[in-house]
Design a protein around this motif. Structure first.
Motif, short mmCIF file in Angstrom:
data_model
loop_
_atom_site.label_atom_id
_atom_site.label_comp_id
_atom_site.label_asym_id
_atom_site.label_seq_id
_atom_site.Cartn_x
_atom_site.Cartn_y
_atom_site.Cartn_z
N GLU A 71 0.71 -1.21 0.05
CA GLU A 71 0.05 0.16 0.03
C GLU A 71 0.76 0.98 0.09
O GLU A 71 1.92 1.23 0.37
CB GLU A 71 -0.83 0.14 1.16
N LYS A 72 0.37 2.49 -0.46
CA LYS A 72 0.93 3.70 -0.44
C LYS A 72 0.61 4.15 1.21
O LYS A 72 -0.52 4.35 1.52
CB LYS A 72 0.14 4.43 -1.33
N SER A 93 0.56 6.76 4.24
CA SER A 93 0.31 8.24 4.24
C SER A 93 1.32 8.72 5.39
O SER A 93 1.93 7.87 5.74
CB SER A 93 -1.15 8.50 4.93
N THR A 153 0.80 7.80 8.94
CA THR A 153 1.19 6.21 9.12
C THR A 153 2.73 6.16 9.25
O THR A 153 3.24 5.46 10.09
CB THR A 153 0.61 5.27 8.19
N GLN A 179 1.52 -5.16 10.42
CA GLN A 179 0.06 -5.65 10.56
C GLN A 179 -0.94 -4.93 11.35
O GLN A 179 -2.17 -4.87 11.02
CB GLN A 179 0.07 -7.24 11.24
N ASP A 180 -0.57 -4.14 12.54
CA ASP A 180 -1.66 -3.45 13.08
C ASP A 180 -2.17 -2.36 12.36
O ASP A 180 -3.54 -1.96 12.55
CB ASP A 180 -0.74 -2.83 14.33
N PHE A 181 -1.57 -1.95 11.34
CA PHE A 181 -2.00 -0.85 10.26
C PHE A 181 -2.74 -1.48 9.06
O PHE A 181 -2.94 -0.85 8.31
CB PHE A 181 -0.96 -0.10 9.95
N GLY A 182 -2.72 -2.77 8.97
CA GLY A 182 -3.39 -3.53 7.93
C GLY A 182 -2.56 -3.33 6.77
O GLY A 182 -2.92 -3.42 5.56
N LEU A 183 -1.21 -3.11 6.92
CA LEU A 183 -0.40 -3.03 5.78
C LEU A 183 0.05 -4.26 5.54
O LEU A 183 0.51 -5.28 6.18
CB LEU A 183 0.64 -2.10 6.06
#
Lengths: 68, 966
Positions: free
Chosen positions: A9-10, A12, A15, A54-58
């Protein structure tokens, strides 16, 4: 040790700031996502970083150790 | 970080346990996943030998927990038993995990099939009724690690019906011991126990075996993805109307990711127009989660957004804390509404007070956004959280959040208040991490430097301890204004409303430094220590502040240990007791166990057997139900309890206890018990315990091998080899005495007289054991039938002139008297001596020490029955035990009516003859080879057969082999 992580993902700016120990790098042409790299103390630290991604869904697409 | 509960924990219950054994509840309206129905137990005919295992894996926000919660509801409605545990990072203590699993299973059994499990739950109690907690006093006696699984299994089997155990966040289990427990549970589950695991990553257990057994069902990330229809259902549940095309687009953009759909729904719930939302969503090229969270935060009204940002800092959010952080009195109301609106905020039902939790994904983004918007505000919220926890007396959360706030003054104040608590709770690493993160805290603060030194010592980091101690000593008294500075700084930052102020209550640096020096003394003998108090302590006056009260407890404890290390064990006893009282009052379980262990050690050094055992039992009893059953503190108590069990001839219990001791040792040292390596200077105390462990283990092993004399001989000779290499100093005489005396006894039992002699020689080198050596010589002479010599050896011990350092020697001396008197037909003398032996044995709480000496002792006990006065019960017990042992062990060694039958005592010639017997040589051939007449050989054979109690050559060979002589 230093590691480089390529995320699908890109990411931000906000993040990115949640990973203050890592810096962003430029992507190779034709690839999308984000490249982050930085120092990793040891194995547990590496797994801690992966958990935080993973906590950030990346999604980690690629990961490699950088030459010192 | 901790997932702590805030209800006052009743004694015997770890605070966090009650919170995590409830399933998180979100909204009443949850999606039913038709494609993922709750697992069903296989029907009885097809039942395998073990229960099923279901693994649900998915990344953050995939929907695992929600799926498991809905399964739990279905299962409960079916009438099955349902147990739930949400695991946390703190569950890497095997004893704690064991308790959790057991509790969850018991709760499930208690609540299975209750009518409340039916439909129409009252609002706020959407969680299955099986989750409700009931207080119980779990007095579990000494569970070894493997025992937990057996206990769980036995309870489930007794329960009979199907029981589902759902474990969420299993990926947080990292320690190999906890993984071992999980693995054992999975592989040995009884047929009606089914385990469901929820994890973000595949747990580190062997799943392939389960797959082969076809017991594993896997629900993986792609299974959890919502289908298009399910997406439509979620949207409808949220009261949003989208047309078919819009639903399809939403599904495609989120790729069916549950959290994504949830976030989008939340965004749209505010009533905005879906078209532009979907359009800009499509154009977003950043991370989906980031985009959606931002969308949500932009879509809700400002107040709500600020509220969420303000309250995202703590992992677990009690209502009161939310009020403090947001400054809104109706925070509870807001949280309830947010929870009802979406599934990204969970509430733990029936917790007192009510606590909330943001979904990890949302929380990460909220925190990142807060930090990005205003670093100061982020730090402020952290500081407020720290202060709130500090006010609740929650040391660990207070320190952690203070560190995250980066506010050095706050960290300093928190540490001054809570560092001692952390030390008393056996959590030194938290202090070390805090100081590493905010090093400015140590600047000009000798008290904190000393505290960190103590923490380093607790973590056995001696190098850092030395550095910090040296720095603290150099610094001396701090400037008086220092404390005032900090308070002023704290006050000035309170200009805006609601900002945190923690009253600074400084620790007195000189006292902490003294305590640190005493603690260091247990590890390193430097010789120049501050003087130890000699006054026998009366109860202390109540300390002015809580942290000083904690300091009193720590001071007493460390001084007591230092006294033991300095060889003043007797003086340490009242000091340990005072510390114990303080620790019990403050409910510091870890310190209570430390005190009890200290009392065990001190009593042992002083030589009071009865007290030593009493303290050992108390330590184990206090530690086990509190999840401290594998604490390194318990090593000595387990060894003492094992020794007691062995002395009382209860071998099953002895093995169980020594097994627990080994389990602890394995985790701390990861090595063999016979650590003869160097480094004895540092950790004298540990080496002594390890040495006793090895001694006791050998005794138990020997006793267990009663039917295998060959093995017993091997045990004895190997132990002798090890003991030869161990130096006697600096161990206590009682420890070395125990070792030597028991080894001597075992050597006599296997008729290895040369070994016995060697033991006597080694013991003779230790001056304190002089009298014990006399007793040993007496026993050996007795064995050889040299009665007069035996009597001469023990004379001074019997008369009391010579003082033994190990009580069993005195008993042995008395029993030598009994035996020789009996053989001389001196019944009265024998009886008198027997009474002495009984008195000594009784005062030592002994049993076995009277059993292994001679058949005459048993004879005297039998014939003297009725004339032993108050020792009759002991005599009964002795005779009962002897008969029990005769029944259990091989026929040769123990004879029903005579007690101990000694091992055959063969002369060297007889042994060499015995060794010739297995060959095919005839008697004449053997005689010729030895240049003697065949008659001589025949006579020798006859005597050999007599001693071996056999009548044929073949039997002689068999017995010889059995005894390990051939």
């Amino acid at each position: 040790m230093r590691y480089e992580f390529i995320l699908a993902e890109k990411v931000s700016a906000t993040t990115r700031d949640a990973f203050p120990e890592l810096a962003e790098s430029t992507l190779l042409p034709g690839r999308s996502g984000t490249v982050m790299f930085g120092p990793v103390i040891d194995e547990p630290n590496l797994h801690g970083l992966l958990d935080r991604f993973q906590d950030f869904g990346l999604t980690v697409v690629e990961m490699r150790m950088l030459p010192d | 970080m901790n997932t702590a509960a805030f209800d006052p924990s009743p004694p015997g219950r770890r605070a966090s346990a009650s919170l995590r054994e409830r399933a998180p509840w979100t909204r009443d309206r949850m999606l039913t996943r038709e494609t993922l129905p709750a697992p069903v137990a296989p029907c009885p005919e097809l039942r395998a030998t073990h229960g099923s295992v279901t693994l649900v894996t998915g990344s953050a926000g995939a929907g695992k927990t929600m799926l498991m919660v809905s399964w739990a509801q279905t299962m409960s409605a079916r009438g099955d038993g349902v147990g739930w545990v949400t695991l946390g990072r703190d569950d890497n203590d095997p004893a704690g995990l064991a308790m959790c699993l057991l509790d969850a299973v018991r709760t499930a059994i208690d609540w299975a099939g209750r009518p409340d499990g039916g439909p129409a739950p009252r609002s706020g109690a959407g969680a299955p009724a099986a989750m409700l907690r009931r207080e119980r006093d779990t007095e579990i006696r000494l569970p070894p690690d493997a025992g937990v699984t057996s206990q769980v299994a036995s309870e489930v089997v007794t329960f009979g019906a199907d029981l589902w155990l759902l474990l969420d966040d299993v990926h947080l289990l990292r320690d190999h011991r906890t993984l071992e427990i999980l693995e054992t549970l999975l592989h040995r589950a009884p047929p009606n126990l089914h385990v469901v695991l929820g994890a973000r990553a595949d747990p580190a257990v062997h799943l392939s075996k389960l797959r082969l057994q076809q017991r594993l069902r896997e629900v993986r990330d792609h299974d959890l993805r919502l289908s298009r229809d399910e997406t439509a259902a979620v949207v409808a549940l949220n009261g949003i109307s989208l047309d078919e095309g819009q639903v399809t687009r939403l599904h495609r953009l989120t790729e069916g990711w549950a959290a994504g759909v949830g976030l989008a729904a939340l965004s749209l719930a505010s009533g905005r127009d879906p078209e532009p939302f979907l359009a800009s969503f499509a154009q977003n090229d950043g991370a989906v989660a980031a985009y959606l969270v931002d969308e949500v935060l932009d879509s809700i009204d400002d107040d709500r957004r600020e509220f969420m940002l303000d309250t995202c800092v703590p992992d677990v959010l009690p209502e009161a804390l939310a009020v403090r952080l947001s400054g809104c009195d109706d925070a509870g109301q807001v949280l309830a509404e947010l929870t009802a609106a979406n599934s990204l905020l969970a509430i733990t039902p029936d917790a007192h007070p009510v606590t909330y939790r943001y979904h990890a994904l949302l929380r990460s983004y909220l925190r990142a956004r807060l930090r990005a918007e205003s670093v100061e505000r982020f730090a402020l919220r952290q500081a407020q959280t720290a202060v709130w926890f500090a006010e609740q007396g929650r040391a660990t959360e207070a320190v952690d959040h203070a560190v995250y706030s980066g506010d050095a003054a706050l960290v300093r104040a928190t540490l001054h208040r809570y560092a001692v608590v952390l030390l008393l709770d056996g959590d030194p690493s938290r202090i070390e991490h805090a100081v590493a993160a905010v090093p400015a805290v140590l600047h000009s603060d000798p008290a904190l430097l000393a505290v960190v030194a103590i923490a380093n010592l607790q973590s056995v980091d001696l190098a850092s301890a030395r550095l910090h101690l040296a720095a603290a000593a150099v610094m001396g008294e701090p400037r008086v204004e220092q404390g005032q500075d900090d308070v002023d700084r704290g006050l000035t930052s309170s200009e805006d409303a609601g900002s945190p102020v923690l009253t600074f209550v400084p620790l007195p640096p000189d006292r902490v430094l003294t305590i640190a020096s005493w603690t260091a003394r247990q590890f390193v003998n430097t010789g120049d220590d501050p003087p130890l108090l000699t006054v026998s302590p009366r109860p202390r006056p109540d300390a002015a502040t809580p942290n000083l009260r904690d300091l009193d407890v720590l001071e007493d404890l460390q001084q007591a240990f230092a006294l033991v290390s300095s060889g003043r064990a007797a003086e340490s006893l009242p000091m340990f007791e005072r510390s114990l009282r303080g620790a019990r009052q403050a409910d510091r379980a870890f310190t209570v166990v430390s005190c009890l262990t200290g009392l065990t050690a001190a009593s042992g050094v002083v030589g009071d057997v009865v007290e030593t055992r009493r303290w050992a039992h108390e330590a184990i009893a206090h530690a086990t139900p509190r999840g401290l059953g594998r604490s390194p503190n318990l090593l000595l108590p387990y060894v003492c309890a094992a020794e007691e069990a062995h002395e009382h001839c209860d071998l099953d219990l002895a093995e169980q206890l020594i097994g627990s001791a080994f389990a602890i040792l394995g985790t701390t040292q990861g090595g063999s018990p016979d650590a003869t390596s160097g480094g004895i200077d540092e950790q004298d105390a540990v080496q002594a315990v390890v040495r006793s462990l090895a001694s006791v283990a050998t005794c138990i092993d020997f006793a267990r091998s009663d039917t295998d004399p060959a093995r017993q001989r091997e045990i004895v000779s190997r132990r002798l080899e090890k003991v030869r290499r161990l130096p006697p100093a600096p161990y206590a005489a009682s420890l070395v005495g125990y070792e030597m005396v028991t080894l001597h006894r075992m050597a006599l039992l296997t008729a290895q007289l040369t070994v016995a002699e060697a033991v006597e020689e080694i013991s003779a080198a230790v001056p304190a054991l002089a009298a014990d050596v006399l007793a040993m010589r007496g026993l050996r002479a007795l064995r050889l039938g040299h009665d007069r010599e035996a009597r001469a050896h023990v004379a001074s011990v019997v008369s009391g002139e010579a003082e033994v350092s190990f009580a069993a020697s005195a008993v042995a001396a008395a029993l030598v008297e009994v035996t020789t008197a009996r053989r001389n037909q001196q019944a009265a003398v024998a009886h008198e001596a027997l009474l002495v032996a009984l008195e000594l044995t009784h005062s030592q709480d002994g049993l076995r020490m009277m059993l292994d000496v001679s058949a005459e002792v048993m004879g005297s006990l039998r014939s003297g029955r009725g004339r032993f006065g108050r020792h009759e019960p002991l005599v009964d017990r002795l005779l009962e035990t002897a008969e029990g042992q005769a029944a259990d062990s091989g026929p040769r060694r123990w004879r029903q009516n005579a007690g101990l039958g000694p091992a055959p005592l063969l002369s060297p010639r007889e042994i060499s003859l015995l060794r010739d017997l297995p060959s095919l040589l005839t008697v004449s051939e053997i005689a010729r080879a030895r240049s003697v007449s065949p008659n001589t050989i025949k006579t020798q054979l006859r005597s050999l057969f007599d001693k071996l109690e056999v009548s044929t050559r073949r039997d002689a060979v068999a017995t010889g082999r059995h005894e390990g002589l051939i």
